[in-house]
Design a protein around this motif. Structure first.
Motif, PDB file in Angstrom:
ATOM      1  N   GLY A 114     -36.031   1.906  12.651  1.00  0.00           N
ATOM      2  CA  GLY A 114     -35.592   1.040  13.729  1.00  0.00           C
ATOM      3  C   GLY A 114     -35.202  -0.327  13.216  1.00  0.00           C
ATOM      4  N   ILE A 115     -34.726  -1.143  14.142  1.00  0.00           N
ATOM      5  CA  ILE A 115     -34.378  -2.523  13.831  1.00  0.00           C
ATOM      6  C   ILE A 115     -35.243  -3.444  14.688  1.00  0.00           C
ATOM      7  CG2 ILE A 115     -32.013  -2.016  13.126  1.00  0.00           C
ATOM      8  CD1 ILE A 115     -31.102  -3.058  15.902  1.00  0.00           C
ATOM      9  N   VAL A 116     -35.518  -4.617  14.156  1.00  0.00           N
ATOM     10  CA  VAL A 116     -36.245  -5.623  14.921  1.00  0.00           C
ATOM     11  C   VAL A 116     -35.291  -6.784  15.137  1.00  0.00           C
ATOM     12  CG1 VAL A 116     -38.223  -7.182  14.990  1.00  0.00           C
ATOM     13  CG2 VAL A 116     -38.445  -4.922  13.919  1.00  0.00           C
ATOM     14  N   GLU A 117     -35.041  -7.058  16.405  1.00  0.00           N
ATOM     15  CA  GLU A 117     -34.142  -8.155  16.769  1.00  0.00           C
ATOM     16  C   GLU A 117     -34.856  -9.018  17.794  1.00  0.00           C
ATOM     17  OE1 GLU A 117     -29.532  -8.862  18.137  1.00  0.00           O
ATOM     18  OE2 GLU A 117     -30.477  -7.001  18.702  1.00  0.00           O
ATOM     19  N   GLU A 118     -34.983 -10.317  17.500  1.00  0.00           N
ATOM     20  CA  GLU A 118     -35.668 -11.268  18.372  1.00  0.00           C
ATOM     21  C   GLU A 118     -37.059 -10.762  18.752  1.00  0.00           C
ATOM     22  OE1 GLU A 118     -33.039 -12.235  21.603  1.00  0.00           O
ATOM     23  OE2 GLU A 118     -31.536 -13.071  20.250  1.00  0.00           O
ATOM     24  N   GLY A 119     -37.778 -10.205  17.774  1.00  0.00           N
ATOM     25  CA  GLY A 119     -39.151  -9.768  17.975  1.00  0.00           C
ATOM     26  C   GLY A 119     -39.332  -8.422  18.649  1.00  0.00           C
ATOM     27  N   LYS A 120     -38.257  -7.762  19.037  1.00  0.00           N
ATOM     28  CA  LYS A 120     -38.351  -6.455  19.704  1.00  0.00           C
ATOM     29  C   LYS A 120     -37.851  -5.361  18.779  1.00  0.00           C
ATOM     30  CE  LYS A 120     -37.842  -8.352  24.301  1.00  0.00           C
ATOM     31  NZ  LYS A 120     -36.981  -8.511  25.443  1.00  0.00           N
ATOM     32  N   TRP A 121     -38.559  -4.221  18.773  1.00  0.00           N
ATOM     33  CA  TRP A 121     -38.206  -3.071  17.933  1.00  0.00           C
ATOM     34  C   TRP A 121     -37.336  -2.110  18.734  1.00  0.00           C
ATOM     35  CZ3 TRP A 121     -38.865   2.252  17.988  1.00  0.00           C
ATOM     36  CH2 TRP A 121     -38.666   2.911  16.760  1.00  0.00           C
ATOM     37  N   TYR A 122     -36.246  -1.652  18.124  1.00  0.00           N
ATOM     38  CA  TYR A 122     -35.343  -0.683  18.745  1.00  0.00           C
ATOM     39  C   TYR A 122     -35.116   0.462  17.765  1.00  0.00           C
ATOM     40  CZ  TYR A 122     -34.151  -4.721  21.649  1.00  0.00           C
ATOM     41  OH  TYR A 122     -34.210  -5.815  22.484  1.00  0.00           O
ATOM     42  N   GLN A 123     -35.155   1.681  18.278  1.00  0.00           N
ATOM     43  CA  GLN A 123     -34.856   2.822  17.406  1.00  0.00           C
ATOM     44  C   GLN A 123     -33.408   2.720  16.964  1.00  0.00           C
ATOM     45  OE1 GLN A 123     -35.947   6.647  18.938  1.00  0.00           O
ATOM     46  NE2 GLN A 123     -34.705   7.743  17.452  1.00  0.00           N
ATOM     47  N   ASN A 124     -33.172   2.983  15.669  1.00  0.00           N
ATOM     48  CA  ASN A 124     -31.811   2.890  15.140  1.00  0.00           C
ATOM     49  C   ASN A 124     -30.967   4.032  15.681  1.00  0.00           C
ATOM     50  OD1 ASN A 124     -29.672   1.963  13.450  1.00  0.00           O
ATOM     51  ND2 ASN A 124     -30.106   3.693  12.128  1.00  0.00           N
ATOM     52  N   GLU A 125     -29.832   3.699  16.255  1.00  0.00           N
ATOM     53  CA  GLU A 125     -28.930   4.694  16.841  1.00  0.00           C
ATOM     54  C   GLU A 125     -27.704   4.949  15.981  1.00  0.00           C
ATOM     55  OE1 GLU A 125     -29.385   6.239  19.942  1.00  0.00           O
ATOM     56  OE2 GLU A 125     -31.373   5.329  20.077  1.00  0.00           O
ATOM     57  N   GLY A 126     -27.468   4.121  14.982  1.00  0.00           N
ATOM     58  CA  GLY A 126     -26.241   4.261  14.202  1.00  0.00           C
ATOM     59  C   GLY A 126     -26.483   4.098  12.717  1.00  0.00           C
ATOM     60  N   SER A 127     -25.416   3.759  12.022  1.00  0.00           N
ATOM     61  CA  SER A 127     -25.520   3.557  10.575  1.00  0.00           C
ATOM     62  C   SER A 127     -25.430   2.062  10.283  1.00  0.00           C
ATOM     63  CB  SER A 127     -24.391   4.296   9.856  1.00  0.00           C
ATOM     64  OG  SER A 127     -23.171   3.627  10.082  1.00  0.00           O
ATOM     65  N   PHE A 128     -25.588   1.726   9.028  1.00  0.00           N
ATOM     66  CA  PHE A 128     -25.508   0.330   8.616  1.00  0.00           C
ATOM     67  C   PHE A 128     -24.335   0.133   7.663  1.00  0.00           C
ATOM     68  CE2 PHE A 128     -30.011   0.995   9.645  1.00  0.00           C
ATOM     69  CZ  PHE A 128     -30.159   0.024  10.610  1.00  0.00           C
ATOM     70  N   GLU A 129     -23.345   1.020   7.720  1.00  0.00           N
ATOM     71  CA  GLU A 129     -22.239   0.957   6.765  1.00  0.00           C
ATOM     72  C   GLU A 129     -21.358  -0.272   6.953  1.00  0.00           C
ATOM     73  OE1 GLU A 129     -19.235   4.034   9.052  1.00  0.00           O
ATOM     74  OE2 GLU A 129     -20.669   4.802   7.599  1.00  0.00           O
ATOM     75  N   ASN A 130     -21.440  -0.934   8.107  1.00  0.00           N
ATOM     76  CA  ASN A 130     -20.679  -2.165   8.325  1.00  0.00           C
ATOM     77  C   ASN A 130     -21.570  -3.398   8.297  1.00  0.00           C
ATOM     78  OD1 ASN A 130     -18.068  -1.073   8.616  1.00  0.00           O
ATOM     79  ND2 ASN A 130     -18.621  -0.336  10.641  1.00  0.00           N
TER      80      ASN A 130
END
Length: 145
Positions: A114-130
């Motif tokens: 997942g990713i953490v943005e502004e203190g909140k965790w979100y399951q990763n839905e995509g790639s990080f190629e960009n």
């Protein structure tokens, strides 16, 4: 199948003590940290490789900080002009000054990336190629504050 490997950060000394190592039970951990006293093992943060790479081909680990833009450089977009006409365009580096910038850190929870943005965790839905690695949560925490 993705490669399972790790890196280790010493929180007390504020330094990397190992990068790109493979963890094989307690034996490897003991060998890796042989010079660390048992009472200091709580100071060691182990981070796992995600199996993903950023736009520059750099391996993404837990704790890495990435920047991403919306829209992305090279992405085709449609611009609605003031007179109502539509114009096709490709996003350039210059355009990125005006796009939305996302800075996130990477975290694995219960085996889920997942990713953490502004203190909140979100399951990763995509790639990080960009996306691009710009630091990590130990050496560059100011990037996500």
């Amino acid at each position: 199948m993705r490669e399972i490997k790790f890196r280790a950060w010493d929180k007390a000394k504020k330094e990397w003590i190992a990068k790109d190592f493979h963890l094989i039970g307690e034996i490897m951990m003991s060998g890796l940290l042989f010079d660390r006293s048992l009472e200091r093992l709580n100071d060691i943060e182990i981070q796992q490789y995600t199996g993903l790479k950023d736009k520059n081909g750099k391996e993404i680990y837990e704790g890495d900080i990435l920047v991403s833009y919306d829209p992305m450089e090279g992405e085709k977009i449609t611009i609605l002009e003031e007179d109502g006409t539509k114009k096709e365009s490709v996003v350039t580096k210059e355009d990125l000054k005006y796009s939305e910038r996302f800075v996130v850190s990477i975290e694995i929870r219960n085996g889920t990336l997942g990713i953490v943005e502004e203190g909140k965790w979100y399951q990763n839905e995509g790639s990080f190629e960009n996306s691009e690695i710009i630091g990590n949560i130990y050496e560059n925490m100011e990037l996500i504050k």
